[in-house]
Design an enzyme around this catalytic site. Structure first.
Site, PDB file in Angstrom:
ATOM      1  N   HIS A 193       6.536   9.230   8.510  1.00  0.00           N
ATOM      2  CA  HIS A 193       6.954  10.616   8.721  1.00  0.00           C
ATOM      3  C   HIS A 193       8.046  11.031   7.742  1.00  0.00           C
ATOM      4  O   HIS A 193       7.989  12.113   7.151  1.00  0.00           O
ATOM      5  CB  HIS A 193       7.488  10.791  10.145  1.00  0.00           C
ATOM      6  CG  HIS A 193       6.416  10.844  11.178  1.00  0.00           C
ATOM      7  ND1 HIS A 193       5.303  11.632  11.050  1.00  0.00           N
ATOM      8  CD2 HIS A 193       6.286  10.200  12.367  1.00  0.00           C
ATOM      9  CE1 HIS A 193       4.542  11.472  12.114  1.00  0.00           C
ATOM     10  NE2 HIS A 193       5.111  10.612  12.925  1.00  0.00           N
ATOM     11  N   ARG A 336     -14.318  19.469   2.909  1.00  0.00           N
ATOM     12  CA  ARG A 336     -14.856  18.117   3.112  1.00  0.00           C
ATOM     13  C   ARG A 336     -15.392  18.001   4.529  1.00  0.00           C
ATOM     14  O   ARG A 336     -14.716  18.367   5.489  1.00  0.00           O
ATOM     15  CB  ARG A 336     -13.772  17.062   2.884  1.00  0.00           C
ATOM     16  CG  ARG A 336     -14.302  15.636   2.974  1.00  0.00           C
ATOM     17  CD  ARG A 336     -13.206  14.606   2.767  1.00  0.00           C
ATOM     18  NE  ARG A 336     -12.300  14.536   3.897  1.00  0.00           N
ATOM     19  CZ  ARG A 336     -11.253  13.699   3.960  1.00  0.00           C
ATOM     20  NH1 ARG A 336     -10.986  12.914   2.935  1.00  0.00           N
ATOM     21  NH2 ARG A 336     -10.479  13.678   5.024  1.00  0.00           N
ATOM     22  N   GLU A 436     -14.983   7.217  -3.400  1.00  0.00           N
ATOM     23  CA  GLU A 436     -13.779   6.549  -2.881  1.00  0.00           C
ATOM     24  C   GLU A 436     -14.017   5.098  -2.493  1.00  0.00           C
ATOM     25  O   GLU A 436     -13.195   4.499  -1.795  1.00  0.00           O
ATOM     26  CB  GLU A 436     -13.210   7.333  -1.697  1.00  0.00           C
ATOM     27  CG  GLU A 436     -14.226   7.779  -0.682  1.00  0.00           C
ATOM     28  CD  GLU A 436     -13.665   8.769   0.326  1.00  0.00           C
ATOM     29  OE1 GLU A 436     -12.450   8.791   0.561  1.00  0.00           O
ATOM     30  OE2 GLU A 436     -14.473   9.537   0.885  1.00  0.00           O
ATOM     31  N   ASN A 459      -6.943   7.394  -2.888  1.00  0.00           N
ATOM     32  CA  ASN A 459      -6.257   6.652  -1.824  1.00  0.00           C
ATOM     33  C   ASN A 459      -7.120   5.502  -1.317  1.00  0.00           C
ATOM     34  O   ASN A 459      -6.683   4.345  -1.267  1.00  0.00           O
ATOM     35  CB  ASN A 459      -5.905   7.589  -0.662  1.00  0.00           C
ATOM     36  CG  ASN A 459      -4.961   8.703  -1.076  1.00  0.00           C
ATOM     37  OD1 ASN A 459      -4.487   8.739  -2.193  1.00  0.00           O
ATOM     38  ND2 ASN A 459      -4.707   9.619  -0.161  1.00  0.00           N
ATOM     39  N   ASP A 460      -8.349   5.805  -0.931  1.00  0.00           N
ATOM     40  CA  ASP A 460      -9.244   4.751  -0.453  1.00  0.00           C
ATOM     41  C   ASP A 460      -9.781   3.904  -1.599  1.00  0.00           C
ATOM     42  O   ASP A 460      -9.972   2.698  -1.447  1.00  0.00           O
ATOM     43  CB  ASP A 460     -10.413   5.356   0.326  1.00  0.00           C
ATOM     44  CG  ASP A 460     -10.087   5.540   1.801  1.00  0.00           C
ATOM     45  OD1 ASP A 460      -9.244   4.790   2.310  1.00  0.00           O
ATOM     46  OD2 ASP A 460     -10.669   6.441   2.430  1.00  0.00           O
ATOM     47  N   ARG A 470      -1.687  -0.008   1.886  1.00  0.00           N
ATOM     48  CA  ARG A 470      -0.408   0.476   1.367  1.00  0.00           C
ATOM     49  C   ARG A 470       0.561   0.878   2.468  1.00  0.00           C
ATOM     50  O   ARG A 470       1.736   1.090   2.208  1.00  0.00           O
ATOM     51  CB  ARG A 470      -0.623   1.658   0.435  1.00  0.00           C
ATOM     52  CG  ARG A 470      -1.195   2.869   1.095  1.00  0.00           C
ATOM     53  CD  ARG A 470      -1.371   3.963   0.088  1.00  0.00           C
ATOM     54  NE  ARG A 470      -1.863   5.167   0.738  1.00  0.00           N
ATOM     55  CZ  ARG A 470      -1.569   6.385   0.344  1.00  0.00           C
ATOM     56  NH1 ARG A 470      -0.781   6.555  -0.690  1.00  0.00           N
ATOM     57  NH2 ARG A 470      -2.046   7.431   0.956  1.00  0.00           N
ATOM     58  N   CYS A 507      -8.760  14.071  -6.059  1.00  0.00           N
ATOM     59  CA  CYS A 507      -8.031  14.675  -4.947  1.00  0.00           C
ATOM     60  C   CYS A 507      -7.160  13.689  -4.187  1.00  0.00           C
ATOM     61  O   CYS A 507      -6.641  14.020  -3.125  1.00  0.00           O
ATOM     62  CB  CYS A 507      -9.006  15.355  -3.980  1.00  0.00           C
ATOM     63  SG  CYS A 507     -10.239  14.246  -3.262  1.00  0.00           S
TER      64      CYS A 507
END
Length: 576
Positions: A193, A336, A436, A459-460, A470, A507
């Site tokens: 957060h 998406r 991804e 990311n993936d 991560r 993205c």
């Protein structure tokens, strides 16, 4: 000699803070086992319900104090906690435990927290696993009320650097608006957060600085160097002067960025780069426009399914999409399809079979092809909404062409169904594939022939390629976007796009990190989608780059086995 504490630096824009430490105790509150006499059980249940209600009242009051112009994605953190306080798992289940076990409200709440935490910790999805922070923060607030603890923040916050084991979203937002100039937490990852909020608020922060709250003391002067993930204490005067100069340059640079909102992202040699934004809620459109985004490159639709006890209807989908499309006023919007499944569950969704590794299980397009009724509702809503502006549809987590064919067949069937109902649709609707996984990247040319565009979800892709979570701070140092294998896969996707004449976008978070901008443009990317707050800084860097000079230098670096520190080489490439 100065003392350095290493953590993970996160921020957007200003990466340096200098100020005196202000310690806040925000650790997990523990309860001792306690039993209640039978004649006091219902009174204890009422005490618990009162604490839940008071917690909700406190959060509601905090939300009212937050300025009205605060972006919706920031307010969402507090809204999430308010929703959790209405969830039966937290708001009602402990009361039943009090009645069944005859235990105290505190102990019943702790038993429930421990049970729910185990569920979150077993999740494989990095983002969702860090959402156990929400549970901890909500339970701590209730527990503190039950134990009679007061959460009085110090009156003097302006100009201080807040140091704590952890910070709740409500703490983080309020402390920022009261003038805190930086945050340091013992715990946290790049997806915690505090990290997410620091990036949104543009405040320097160091998360995962283990032991910081033990080694630092209230009142001492420290430096937050978010660029390098370092906290410096006991600094010499010359060090303080160095960071003061750097902070001044960062502030000047940030002010200059505000003038770029309506300026196109064009390199010095005249190449136009499309800078789009990633959003999760219709309210996020305001931030995209304020930061000068060219469009939306990733609209995550999962939030339509979360924190509710029923699946969203076709009309709810449609209305949400129309708000975004009309709000973007002619700028393109890429929607998406849902990435639910395995550990991203919502009520009334079919329960999956037990899965040891949910990240490799029934999720995204796999779930959609198994539970086609859920998929078809969303597809019809997107097709209907597309009449209101330029819309593209994107399918996540594809790994083989069978999935691609099945998905496209369903889309076509729903298009024909709407046509039979005389529903107006814009035709054709561009359909793209998210790349991804290593499997999709290695076969990207086949996907490029089948789809209208490709979008690399880094990311993936990085996580699957390097087998690194991560969000796990014991291994996240191995999460390396510059790993040769990752770069090779990105290059393969870009080459597939060039051969097929199809656009390729990116993205993932890599797209919004300025330290990778020169690399990505040098590789050939011309469309980047990122968090809205990252747009100005990336745009400024693009306008300084000359691709005619950059590309041959990058090609030489990529082929040079003598380059030991590739990250440093990339920074030098961007700064020249």
């Amino acid at each position: 000699m100065s003392i350095a504490i290493q953590g993970i630096g996160v921020s957007s824009g200003i990466r340096t803070a200098i100020g005196k430490v202000l310690m806040l105790s925000r650790g997990s509150i523990q309860a001792e086992p306690g039993m209640i006499p039978a004649n006091r059980i219902e009174a204890e249940v009422e005490r618990f319900f009162h604490a839940v209600q008071l917690a909700a009242t406190q959060l509601t009051e905090i939300r009212k104090e937050i300025p009205a112009d605060t972006p919706a994605d920031i307010l969402e953190f507090i809204d999430t906690h308010l929703l959790m306080l209405q969830d039966k798992a937290i708001a009602e289940a402990p009361a039943q435990t009090i009645r069944d076990e005859g235990c105290s409200a505190e102990w019943a709440l702790q038993l429930r927290r421990d049970q729910l935490l185990r569920v979150f910790e077993d999740m494989e999805d990095a983002y969702l696993r860090t959402r156990k922070d929400d549970l901890e923060h909500v339970v701590n607030r209730i527990m503190g009320i039950l134990q009679g603890q007061k959460r009085n923040d110090p009156a003097e916050i302006v100009g201080h650097i807040i140091v704590s084991e952890d910070l709740t979203p409500a703490d983080t937002i309020m402390l920022h608006h009261r003038g805190a100039c930086g945050f340091i937490t013992d715990f946290g990852s790049p997806m915690s957060h505090t990290a997410i909020l620091a990036a949104s608020l543009g405040i320097p922060a160091i998360v995962g600085a283990h032991g910081a709250s033990s080694h630092l003391h209230s009142g001492e002067l420290v430096v937050v160097d978010a660029a390098n993930g370092t906290v410096l204490a006991d600094c010499e005067p010359r060090q303080i002067r160095f960071f003061e100069r750097r902070l001044h340059r960062e502030q000047e640079r940030r002010n200059a960025l505000q003038t770029l909102r309506d300026t196109p992202a064009i390199t010095r040699d005249g190449v136009h780069i499309e800078l789009q934004a990633n959003i999760e809620l219709p309210e996020d459109v305001k931030a995209v426009l304020e930061e000068g985004g060219d469009g939306i490159g990733l609209y995550r639709t999962e939030f339509l399914y979360m924190n509710r006890d029923q699946l969203p209807t076709e009309e709810e989908h449609y209305q949400a999409y129309v708000r975004v499309i009309q709000g973007m006023a002619g700028r393109p919007v890429t929607i998406r399809t849902l990435d639910l499944g395995a550990d991203k569950q919502c009520e009334h969704q079919p329960e999956p079979a037990a899965c040891i590794n949910p990240a490799l299980g029934l999720r995204a397009i796999r779930l959609c092809l198994k539970e086609t009724s859920i998929f078809r509702v969303q597809i019809r809503a997107i097709l209907r909404a597309a009449q209101h502006g330029p819309v593209r549809l994107m399918i996540p987590m594809l790994t083989n062409l069978w999935e691609a064919r099945q998905a496209r067949e369903i889309i076509e069937e729903e298009r024909q169904y709407l046509a039979q109902q005389n529903i107006v649709m814009n035709q054709p609707l561009p359909i793209g594939a998210m790349i991804e996984t290593p499997a999709a990247a290695l076969t990207a040319e086949s996907f490029a022939r089948m789809f209208d565009f490709l979008s690399i979800g880094t990311n993936d892709l990085i996580q699957y390629t390097l087998a690194v979570d991560r969000a796990d701070d014991s291994v996240n140092h191995l999460y390396d976007p510059l790993h040769p294998a990752v770069l090779a896969l990105i290059q393969k996707v870009l080459e597939a796009g060039r051969r097929s004449g199809k656009d390729v976008a990116m993205c993932g978070e890599m797209a919004g990190n300025p330290r990778y901008t020169a690399l990505l443009l040098g590789l050939g990317l011309k469309t980047l989608s990122m968090h809205p707050a990252s747009l100005p800084e990336v745009k400024q860097l693009i306008r300084r780059l000359d691709l005619r000079q950059l590309k041959p230098r990058l090609e030489k670096l990529l082929l040079d086995p003598a380059v030991e520190d590739f990250a440093q080489a990339m920074e030098e490439l961007a700064s020249d």
